[in-house]
Motif scaffolding. Structure first.
Motif, mmCIF file in Angstrom:
data_model
loop_
_atom_site.group_PDB
_atom_site.id
_atom_site.type_symbol
_atom_site.label_atom_id
_atom_site.label_comp_id
_atom_site.label_asym_id
_atom_site.label_seq_id
_atom_site.Cartn_x
_atom_site.Cartn_y
_atom_site.Cartn_z
ATOM 1 N N ILE A 34 29.256 20.415 35.983
ATOM 2 C CA ILE A 34 29.299 19.046 35.469
ATOM 3 C C ILE A 34 30.554 18.300 35.903
ATOM 4 O O ILE A 34 30.638 17.082 35.745
ATOM 5 C CB ILE A 34 29.192 19.024 33.931
ATOM 6 C CG1 ILE A 34 30.357 19.786 33.277
ATOM 7 C CG2 ILE A 34 27.843 19.591 33.486
ATOM 8 C CD1 ILE A 34 30.350 19.732 31.769
ATOM 9 N N ARG A 35 31.522 19.014 36.488
ATOM 10 C CA ARG A 35 32.727 18.348 36.986
ATOM 11 C C ARG A 35 32.592 17.907 38.444
ATOM 12 O O ARG A 35 33.490 17.253 38.972
ATOM 13 C CB ARG A 35 33.928 19.272 36.836
ATOM 14 C CG ARG A 35 34.301 19.578 35.386
ATOM 15 C CD ARG A 35 35.703 20.129 35.275
ATOM 16 N NE ARG A 35 35.808 21.455 35.879
ATOM 17 C CZ ARG A 35 35.676 22.592 35.200
ATOM 18 N NH1 ARG A 35 35.416 22.572 33.899
ATOM 19 N NH2 ARG A 35 35.799 23.761 35.804
ATOM 20 N N THR A 36 31.485 18.262 39.084
ATOM 21 C CA THR A 36 31.321 17.923 40.494
ATOM 22 C C THR A 36 30.660 16.562 40.650
ATOM 23 O O THR A 36 29.849 16.138 39.815
ATOM 24 C CB THR A 36 30.451 18.971 41.208
ATOM 25 O OG1 THR A 36 29.107 18.911 40.683
ATOM 26 C CG2 THR A 36 31.008 20.372 41.016
ATOM 27 N N PRO A 37 30.975 15.837 41.742
ATOM 28 C CA PRO A 37 30.264 14.576 42.009
ATOM 29 C C PRO A 37 28.787 14.791 42.283
ATOM 30 O O PRO A 37 27.963 13.913 42.007
ATOM 31 C CB PRO A 37 30.999 14.014 43.232
ATOM 32 C CG PRO A 37 31.678 15.192 43.863
ATOM 33 C CD PRO A 37 32.024 16.112 42.745
ATOM 34 N N GLN A 38 28.431 15.969 42.820
ATOM 35 C CA GLN A 38 27.015 16.246 43.081
ATOM 36 C C GLN A 38 26.199 16.215 41.791
ATOM 37 O O GLN A 38 25.076 15.694 41.774
ATOM 38 C CB GLN A 38 26.862 17.616 43.761
ATOM 39 C CG GLN A 38 27.340 17.661 45.199
ATOM 40 C CD GLN A 38 28.809 17.966 45.331
ATOM 41 O OE1 GLN A 38 29.573 17.878 44.361
ATOM 42 N NE2 GLN A 38 29.241 18.339 46.527
ATOM 43 N N TYR A 39 26.756 16.778 40.739
ATOM 44 C CA TYR A 39 26.053 16.771 39.458
ATOM 45 C C TYR A 39 25.833 15.342 38.963
ATOM 46 O O TYR A 39 24.731 14.973 38.561
ATOM 47 C CB TYR A 39 26.839 17.568 38.417
ATOM 48 C CG TYR A 39 26.309 17.373 37.011
ATOM 49 C CD1 TYR A 39 25.124 17.975 36.608
ATOM 50 C CD2 TYR A 39 26.977 16.555 36.094
ATOM 51 C CE1 TYR A 39 24.618 17.783 35.338
ATOM 52 C CE2 TYR A 39 26.483 16.362 34.824
ATOM 53 C CZ TYR A 39 25.296 16.977 34.449
ATOM 54 O OH TYR A 39 24.792 16.760 33.196
ATOM 55 N N LYS A 40 26.875 14.543 38.993
ATOM 56 C CA LYS A 40 26.767 13.167 38.488
ATOM 57 C C LYS A 40 25.753 12.367 39.291
ATOM 58 O O LYS A 40 24.971 11.587 38.730
ATOM 59 C CB LYS A 40 28.142 12.501 38.528
ATOM 60 C CG LYS A 40 29.176 13.187 37.628
ATOM 61 C CD LYS A 40 30.544 12.561 37.786
ATOM 62 C CE LYS A 40 31.576 13.225 36.871
ATOM 63 N NZ LYS A 40 31.844 14.622 37.254
ATOM 64 N N LEU A 41 25.734 12.558 40.602
ATOM 65 C CA LEU A 41 24.769 11.839 41.440
ATOM 66 C C LEU A 41 23.341 12.299 41.163
ATOM 67 O O LEU A 41 22.410 11.482 41.121
ATOM 68 C CB LEU A 41 25.115 12.045 42.909
ATOM 69 C CG LEU A 41 26.375 11.324 43.405
ATOM 70 C CD1 LEU A 41 26.791 11.856 44.778
ATOM 71 C CD2 LEU A 41 26.133 9.811 43.474
ATOM 72 N N CYS A 42 23.154 13.610 40.969
ATOM 73 C CA CYS A 42 21.809 14.121 40.686
ATOM 74 C C CYS A 42 21.295 13.611 39.337
ATOM 75 O O CYS A 42 20.124 13.242 39.210
ATOM 76 C CB CYS A 42 21.804 15.648 40.711
ATOM 77 S SG CYS A 42 21.903 16.364 42.363
ATOM 78 N N ALA B 240 22.185 10.847 37.845
ATOM 79 C CA ALA B 240 21.878 9.427 38.015
ATOM 80 C C ALA B 240 20.554 9.239 38.740
ATOM 81 O O ALA B 240 19.742 8.378 38.368
ATOM 82 C CB ALA B 240 23.007 8.734 38.776
ATOM 83 N N ALA B 241 20.304 10.049 39.775
ATOM 84 C CA ALA B 241 19.054 9.931 40.516
ATOM 85 C C ALA B 241 17.846 10.254 39.633
ATOM 86 O O ALA B 241 16.814 9.575 39.697
ATOM 87 C CB ALA B 241 19.081 10.856 41.738
ATOM 88 N N VAL B 242 17.971 11.284 38.809
ATOM 89 C CA VAL B 242 16.885 11.637 37.884
ATOM 90 C C VAL B 242 16.626 10.485 36.906
ATOM 91 O O VAL B 242 15.472 10.111 36.649
ATOM 92 C CB VAL B 242 17.214 12.933 37.125
ATOM 93 C CG1 VAL B 242 16.235 13.164 35.978
ATOM 94 C CG2 VAL B 242 17.198 14.121 38.076
ATOM 95 N N CYS C 37 21.829 7.115 45.456
ATOM 96 C CA CYS C 37 22.475 8.280 44.841
ATOM 97 C C CYS C 37 22.171 9.557 45.613
ATOM 98 O O CYS C 37 23.061 10.377 45.878
ATOM 99 C CB CYS C 37 22.031 8.429 43.389
ATOM 100 S SG CYS C 37 22.650 7.157 42.267
ATOM 101 N N VAL C 38 20.907 9.740 45.985
ATOM 102 C CA VAL C 38 20.524 10.934 46.741
ATOM 103 C C VAL C 38 21.237 10.964 48.086
ATOM 104 O O VAL C 38 21.673 12.027 48.563
ATOM 105 C CB VAL C 38 18.991 10.975 46.932
ATOM 106 C CG1 VAL C 38 18.597 12.104 47.888
ATOM 107 C CG2 VAL C 38 18.293 11.167 45.591
ATOM 108 N N ARG C 39 21.349 9.807 48.699
ATOM 109 C CA ARG C 39 22.017 9.735 50.013
ATOM 110 C C ARG C 39 23.460 10.226 49.930
ATOM 111 O O ARG C 39 23.981 10.802 50.914
ATOM 112 C CB ARG C 39 21.993 8.279 50.505
ATOM 113 C CG ARG C 39 22.690 8.048 51.852
ATOM 114 C CD ARG C 39 21.906 8.687 52.964
ATOM 115 N NE ARG C 39 22.555 8.496 54.250
ATOM 116 C CZ ARG C 39 23.521 9.274 54.754
ATOM 117 N NH1 ARG C 39 23.958 10.297 54.030
ATOM 118 N NH2 ARG C 39 24.056 9.037 55.921
#
Length: 384
Positions: free
Chosen positions: A206-214, A216-218, A374-376
Motif C-alpha cells: 500500500i506504500r507503492t505508487p503501483q498500488y495507488k494507481l491500481c 484508482a483504476a479499479v 492510471c493504467v498507463r
C-alpha cells in the motif's frame, strides 16, 4: 488427491461459488421488487445496492487477511455464512425500514460475497501459476453469468411468491452451493524442495505508487456500469425497448460479462496485462459514448459492451496484482486493491442521485479515460 488432479475441482468449486456472488451485475432485476416489497424509494433501493458494493470492497480486504492467515476454506465458509445470512435476514425485514434493510441485508451480503471472491481467485491462481489469467477467467466466468441466473430466479420465484420468499430461497441455495464449494478450497501443497512463493505483503504494497494507481483504476472502471445498472430496465424502456424485452438487458449483459471474464484474462496471458487493460478502458469509453445515444435494441448491445469490458477488466486485475506484488500474499493484496470498488460504488451512487442522465454519461466516459491514464502509469515494481 495429487496436485495435478486437484486443480479442476478447485476451478469447478470456484465457479459454483461465483455464480451466486455476482449480485451487483444483477441488481437491475432486484431494484423494482425491492422497492415494491419493502416500501423503499428509488434512492433508498439504490443506496442498498451502493452499500452492498461498497462493503464488497471492504470485505475483500478483510477476507483477504483472513485467507492469508487461515486459508481459503475458512475465508470461504465465513463468506458463505455472511452472504446466506444476509439473504435470509432480508426475508424478515419489515416494510418501510430502509436502515434495517441496509444493516440486515446489504452489509453482510456485500462482505460475505467479498470473503468468497479473493479466496476463490487466489486459490485458483496458485493451482495454475503458469496460467494465472486463464485460471482467473475460468473461475470468474460464472460470476458473469450471475445476471442471467438471478433474472430467471427473481422473475420465477419472486414473481410468484414475492421478494421475501425469493431472498429466503436464495439464502438456502447459497448455504448449500457456496458452503460446498468453499469446503473444497485448499492451497496446493508445496514440494519439500520447492522455493516458497514470492511476494510482498499488503503493508509494503500500500506504500507503492503501483498500488495507488491500481486502486484508482479499479474505482474509475465502476461508473460506466454502476451509474446505470440499477435502473437499466427503465432506461431501456425509455429508449424505446418494449417492457417485456427489458429483462434481456441483464441477460445479454450477463452473457457479455461472462465472455469478458473468460476472454480478457486469458488473452492477457499472451499479450500482457496492460495491453488488455488499455483495450478495456478504451472499450468502456467508447461504450459509454454509444450507450448515451443508443435507442431501441441498440441499448442492449451498448450495455452488453460495457459489461463485457467492465467484467473483463475486473478479471484481469487479480492477475496484474500477482504479477506486480507476487503470489505469496495474493489474496489479501487483491483484497486491498478491491477497495477501489468501494470508492467506485460511492462515486456512482453520488452521481446517480446528483446528476441527470446526460451528465451521468459524460461522467462515465470521463472515468474510463482517467482509468486508462492510471493504467498507463503502472510500472513493474523493480522499476519504481
Amino acid at each position: 488427491m495429487a496436485k495435478q488432479n486437484r486443480g479442476p475441482y478447485i476451478l469447478a468449486a470456484g465457479a459454483g461459488v461465483q455464480l451466486l456472488t455476482g449480485i451487483p451485475a444483477a441488481w437491475g432485476v432486484f431494484q423494482k421488487p425491492v422497492m415494491q416489497g419493502y416500501g423503499l424509494s428509488r434512492g433508498q433501493a439504490m443506496l442498498g445496492f451502493a452499500v452492498l458494493v461498497a462493503f464488497y470492497g471492504v470485505g475483500c480486504a478483510v477476507g483477504g487477511l483472513l485467507q492469508d492467515r487461515r486459508g481459503p476454506r475458512v475465508a470461504g465458509l465465513w463468506g458463505t455464512a455472511l452472504l446466506a445470512g444476509g439473504f435470509l435476514a432480508a426475508a424478515l425485514v419489515p416494510p418501510g425500514n430502509a436502515v434495517l434493510f441496509l444493516l440486515a441485508y446489504s452489509l453482510p451480503a456485500g462482505v460475505g460475497s467479498a470473503f468468497l471472491a479473493p479466496a476463490v481467485l487466489a486459490c485458483a491462481q496458485k493451482w495454475y501459476q503458469d496460467k494465472k489469467g486463464w485460471a482467473t477467467g475460468v473461475a470468474g466466468v460464472a460470476m458473469g453469468l450471475s445476471g442471467a441466473f438471478y433474472t430467471l430466479f427473481v422473475k420465477g420465484v419472486g414473481g410468484r411468491w414475492g421478494i421475501r420468499v425469493c431472498f429466503a430461497a436464495l439464502g438456502l441455495l447459497m448455504l448449500v452451493v457456496c458452503g460446498s464449494g468453499a469446503a473444497i478450497l485448499q492451497n496446493p501443497p508445496q514440494p519439500k524442495q520447492a522455493q516458497p512463493l514470492q511476494g510482498i505483503d499488503h503493508k509494503k504494497m500500500i506504500r507503492t505508487p503501483q498500488y495507488k494507481l491500481c486502486v484508482a483504476a479499479v474505482a474509475l472502471s465502476a461508473p460506466p456500469v454502476l451509474l446505470f445498472s440499477p435502473e437499466i430496465f427503465s432506461i431501456a424502456t425509455d429508449r424505446g425497448l418494449p417492457e417485456a424485452a427489458a429483462p434481456f438487458s441483464i441477460v445479454l449483459g450477463s452473457a457479455a460479462s461472462a465472455a469478458g471474464r473468460l476472454l480478457c484474462p486469458a488473452v492477457s496471458d499472451k499479450l500482457g496485462r496492460k495491453r488488455v487493460l488499455y483495450a478495456v478502458y478504451l472499450g468502456l469509453a467508447a461504450g459509454s459514448a454509444w450507450f448515451a445515444f443508443a435507442q431501441n435494441a441498440w441499448v442492449l448491445a451498448a450495455y452488453a459492451m460495457l459489461t463485457f469490458f467492465y467484467s473483463g477488466g475486473a478479471a484481469v486485475q487479480p492477475a496484474l496484482n500477482t504479477d506486480l506484488f507476487g503470489l505469496r500474499h495474493a489474496g489479501v493484496n487483491y483484497g486491498f486493491i478491491a477497495l477501489g470498488m468501494s470508492a467506485g460504488s460511492l462515486l456512482s451512487y453520488i452521481g446517480s442521485q446528483a446528476l441527470p442522465l446526460t451528465a451521468r454519461h459524460w461522467l462515465a466516459g470521463g472515468c474510463a479515460l482517467a482509468g486508462l491514464f492510471c493504467v498507463r502509469l503502472v510500472k513493474p515494481l523493480q522499476e519504481s
